[in-house]
Design an enzyme around this catalytic site. Structure first.
Site, mmCIF file in Angstrom:
data_model
loop_
_atom_site.group_PDB
_atom_site.id
_atom_site.type_symbol
_atom_site.label_atom_id
_atom_site.label_comp_id
_atom_site.label_asym_id
_atom_site.label_seq_id
_atom_site.Cartn_x
_atom_site.Cartn_y
_atom_site.Cartn_z
ATOM 1 N N ILE A 113 36.056 29.120 28.883
ATOM 2 C CA ILE A 113 35.602 30.441 28.435
ATOM 3 C C ILE A 113 34.148 30.325 27.986
ATOM 4 O O ILE A 113 33.788 29.377 27.281
ATOM 5 C CB ILE A 113 36.502 30.944 27.289
ATOM 6 N N HIS A 130 38.488 35.769 39.827
ATOM 7 C CA HIS A 130 39.743 35.618 39.062
ATOM 8 C C HIS A 130 40.917 35.991 39.968
ATOM 9 O O HIS A 130 40.852 36.996 40.682
ATOM 10 C CB HIS A 130 39.692 36.520 37.823
ATOM 11 N N VAL A 165 36.702 38.291 27.676
ATOM 12 C CA VAL A 165 37.138 37.403 28.770
ATOM 13 C C VAL A 165 37.795 38.197 29.896
ATOM 14 O O VAL A 165 38.617 39.095 29.646
ATOM 15 C CB VAL A 165 38.131 36.348 28.230
ATOM 16 N N ASP A 166 37.428 37.844 31.152
ATOM 17 C CA ASP A 166 37.994 38.485 32.344
ATOM 18 C C ASP A 166 37.827 40.007 32.329
ATOM 19 O O ASP A 166 38.694 40.750 32.806
ATOM 20 C CB ASP A 166 39.473 38.089 32.543
ATOM 21 N N HIS A 192 43.887 32.659 47.843
ATOM 22 C CA HIS A 192 42.666 31.918 48.176
ATOM 23 C C HIS A 192 42.012 32.444 49.457
ATOM 24 O O HIS A 192 40.789 32.511 49.551
ATOM 25 C CB HIS A 192 42.966 30.419 48.305
HETATM 26 C C1 GAR Z 1 40.606 30.359 42.161
HETATM 27 O O1 GAR Z 1 41.862 30.871 42.487
HETATM 28 C C2 GAR Z 1 39.963 31.225 41.099
HETATM 29 O O2 GAR Z 1 40.281 32.577 41.203
HETATM 30 C C3 GAR Z 1 40.546 30.616 39.850
HETATM 31 O O3 GAR Z 1 40.505 29.235 40.074
HETATM 32 C C4 GAR Z 1 40.736 29.012 41.470
HETATM 33 C C5 GAR Z 1 39.733 28.005 41.965
HETATM 34 O O4 GAR Z 1 40.054 27.621 43.276
HETATM 35 N N1 GAR Z 1 39.790 31.003 38.678
HETATM 36 C C6 GAR Z 1 40.361 31.261 37.513
HETATM 37 O O5 GAR Z 1 41.564 31.193 37.329
HETATM 38 C C7 GAR Z 1 39.395 31.671 36.437
HETATM 39 N N2 GAR Z 1 40.094 32.238 35.331
HETATM 40 P P1 GAR Z 1 39.094 26.673 44.080
HETATM 41 O O6 GAR Z 1 38.748 25.503 43.153
HETATM 42 O O7 GAR Z 1 39.893 26.228 45.257
HETATM 43 O O8 GAR Z 1 37.877 27.443 44.460
#
Ligand code: GAR
Length: 218
Positions: A113, A130, A165-166, A192
């Site tokens: 954060i 997110h 946050v968010d 993803h």
């Molecule tokens: C993603 O799904 C992104 O949305 C999430 O982390 C993942 C990273 O994937 N972010 C959060 O949860 C932020 N709160 P990656 O490392 O394969 O890009």
């Protein structure tokens, strides 16, 4: 990987903005870095006019490090545990980003954060991805929370980072259905795929706003 599923993206995807000179970005990531990889790919193919100046991670073993190394993008590991205060940890990140003279900071799986101290140093220049349809399912377990809640639809969001946050103005969202037999892994894979679509387009949009000093009216 399952690529055949229905989804909605809004705003609709259009062509990337062109940036000359290229938009200088700094990426903050804590994990595997598939979103980061997508940015590398688009930049290498010259489809997205970005210059990824630096990757900053807070984890020694984050997969994103190898991805940076393989294409010689400078990276820096900055561990919060090495600092007595959060301000000092963030100051190190701020100094690094300033040294690389970045125009836009992209949080691509950054799991720390950030405080107002950090945000105010880069007002309207930080975006975050997110894995939920914000404002639903904020926090660190968004995909699991959507499944546990019995939600039928979820997705991903890119937003400007503001103090709460968010939260912060949304730039782009993608929605997809949650299947009865989905688990965290299966749903995460489909989210993803959508993240890899909306993050580059959100960078293009945010870059356009930053270059045209347009954020005040956004
Ligand atoms: C993603 O799904 C992104 O949305 C999430 O982390 C993942 C990273 O994937 N972010 C959060 O949860 C932020 N709160 P990656 O490392 O394969 O890009």
């Amino acid at each position: 990987m399952d690529k055949s599923f229905n989804y909605i993206i809004s705003p609709e995807i259009s062509e990337f903005r062109r940036f000359s000179p290229k938009l200088k970005i700094g990426v903050l990531a804590s994990g595997n870095g598939t979103n980061f990889q997508e940015l590398i790919n688009l930049s290498e193919k010259e489809e997205l006019d970005i210059d990824i100046k630096v990757l900053i991670t807070n984890k020694d073993d984050a997969g994103c490090i190898k991805r940076a190394e393989s294409v010689k993008i400078p990276h820096k590991i900055i561990r919060s545990e090495d600092f007595s205060q959060k301000d000092l940890f963030e100051l190190e990140i701020i100094n690094t980003l300033n040294n690389f003279d970045v125009e836009l900071i992209v949080m691509a799986g950054w799991m720390k954060i950030v405080t107002p101290f950090f945000i105010n140093k880069f007002k309207n220049k930080i975006i975050n991805i997110h894995p939920s349809l914000l404002p639903s399912y904020k926090g660190g377990s968004a995909i699991k929370d959507a499944i546990l809640n019995g939600s039928k639809i979820t997705g991903c969001s890119v937003h400007f980072v503001e103090e709460e946050v968010d939260s912060g103005s949304l730039i782009m969202q993608a929605a997809l259905s949650i299947r009865d037999d989905d688990n965290i892994e299966s749903l995460s894979k489909r989210i993803h795929i959508l993240e890899h679509k909306i993050l580059p387009h959100s960078i293009s949009h945010a870059g356009f706003l930053i270059r045209s000093n347009f954020k005040e009216n956004y």
